[in-house]
Design a protein around this motif. Structure first.
Motif, short mmCIF file in Angstrom:
data_model
loop_
_atom_site.label_atom_id
_atom_site.label_comp_id
_atom_site.label_asym_id
_atom_site.label_seq_id
_atom_site.Cartn_x
_atom_site.Cartn_y
_atom_site.Cartn_z
N ALA A 293 5.50 -3.45 -1.22
CA ALA A 293 4.72 -4.49 -0.54
C ALA A 293 5.33 -4.88 0.80
CB ALA A 293 4.59 -5.70 -1.46
N PRO A 294 6.68 -5.04 0.91
CA PRO A 294 7.24 -5.37 2.23
C PRO A 294 6.95 -4.33 3.30
CG PRO A 294 8.82 -5.84 0.49
CD PRO A 294 7.69 -5.09 -0.15
N ARG B 69 4.37 -2.26 3.39
CA ARG B 69 2.96 -2.36 3.77
C ARG B 69 2.74 -3.57 4.66
NH1 ARG B 69 2.10 -1.05 -1.80
NH2 ARG B 69 1.64 -3.25 -2.22
N ARG B 70 3.41 -4.65 4.37
CA ARG B 70 3.28 -5.84 5.19
C ARG B 70 3.83 -5.61 6.59
NH1 ARG B 70 6.21 -8.94 2.33
NH2 ARG B 70 4.58 -9.32 0.78
N ALA B 71 4.91 -4.87 6.68
CA ALA B 71 5.50 -4.57 7.99
C ALA B 71 4.57 -3.70 8.81
CB ALA B 71 6.86 -3.90 7.81
N ARG B 72 3.97 -2.69 8.16
CA ARG B 72 3.04 -1.82 8.89
C ARG B 72 1.81 -2.59 9.34
NH1 ARG B 72 2.32 3.61 5.41
NH2 ARG B 72 2.07 2.08 3.75
#
Length: 234
Positions: free
Chosen positions: A9-10, A12-15
């Motif tokens: 999840a981190p 994906r959140r960064a992207r």
């Protein structure tokens, strides 16, 4: 270590954050480049005047950019409602719907603007391929490529029925034929050209290829069958 594991999840959140920043940077750069022409129509648009705003290309582009926050708000509202209802891919579906409408309607508006002889000059048709292409110029070609670019980019993300290049090509060409026919029937003092159809359809296909990694699974894709559990020796 399993290198084929799905991203966390981190990550994906960064992207997603990087993508949003790049989008904001691209929008700001585009505004900086076209700030001069847009400011010519800004006073009339801010005053709510039709003439000089919504009947000019610069005015339509300015209104389109100014309503981007409303489009983002509509995307967020739709995605939130879908997520609350347990709909899968709520953000992708909502972004595709709003992006298709917000990215296509302004170009349709500009293509349907009447010329000086609208209603007087009879409709004109050009059916010889590539004859008008040499007279469009770089700006005209770029504009025609963008007419259905949003449709080609977002439609495969929303609808499984158009998740292939030939179908996107047919969709872009069909929509363009409808526009060119409307220009002729309504006598808008415009030339209904086959080259416009070709370039419009090409723009839809190029945009669709850019979004291919986010397309929905095709209808005829075989469902993945569960693998049988290995037999345990007794």
């Amino acid at each position: 270590m399993n290198h084929d594991a799905s991203p966390t999840a981190p990550s994906r959140r960064a992207r997603r954050t990087v993508l949003l920043c790049l989008t904001a940077l691209g929008t700001a750069s585009a505004l900086f480049v076209v700030r001069g022409p847009l400011m010519m129509s800004a006073p009339r648009c801010l005053a709510g005047r039709w003439h000089g705003c919504l009947d000019t290309f610069n005015g339509v582009v300015l209104v389109t950019l100014a309503t981007l926050p409303l489009a983002a708000l509509a995307t967020w509202a739709l995605a939130r409602r879908r997520r609350a209802a347990g709909v899968a891919a709520a953000w992708r579906m909502s972004l595709a719907e709003v992006g298709t409408v917000h990215g296509t309607l302004p170009f349709l508006w500009m293509t349907m603007m009447p010329g000086a002889g609208a209603g007087i000059v009879p409709g004109r048709v050009s059916l010889v391929p590539l004859r008008d292409l040499v007279t469009m110029g770089p700006l005209g070609i770029a504009g025609n490529l963008l007419v259905f670019a949003s449709l080609g980019f977002f439609a495969p993300m929303r609808f499984r029925a158009v998740t292939s290049v030939p179908r996107v090509l047919a969709l872009g060409a069909g929509c363009s034929v409808l526009v060119e026919t409307a220009q002729y029937v309504l006598r808008l003092d415009r030339v209904s050209s086959v080259d416009d159809v070709l370039v419009n359809a090409a723009g839809a296909v190029l945009a669709a290829l850019a979004s291919r990694r986010w397309w929905r699974a095709p209808v005829d894709a075989p469902a993945e069958r569960p693998r049988p559990a290995p037999a345990v020796a007794g």
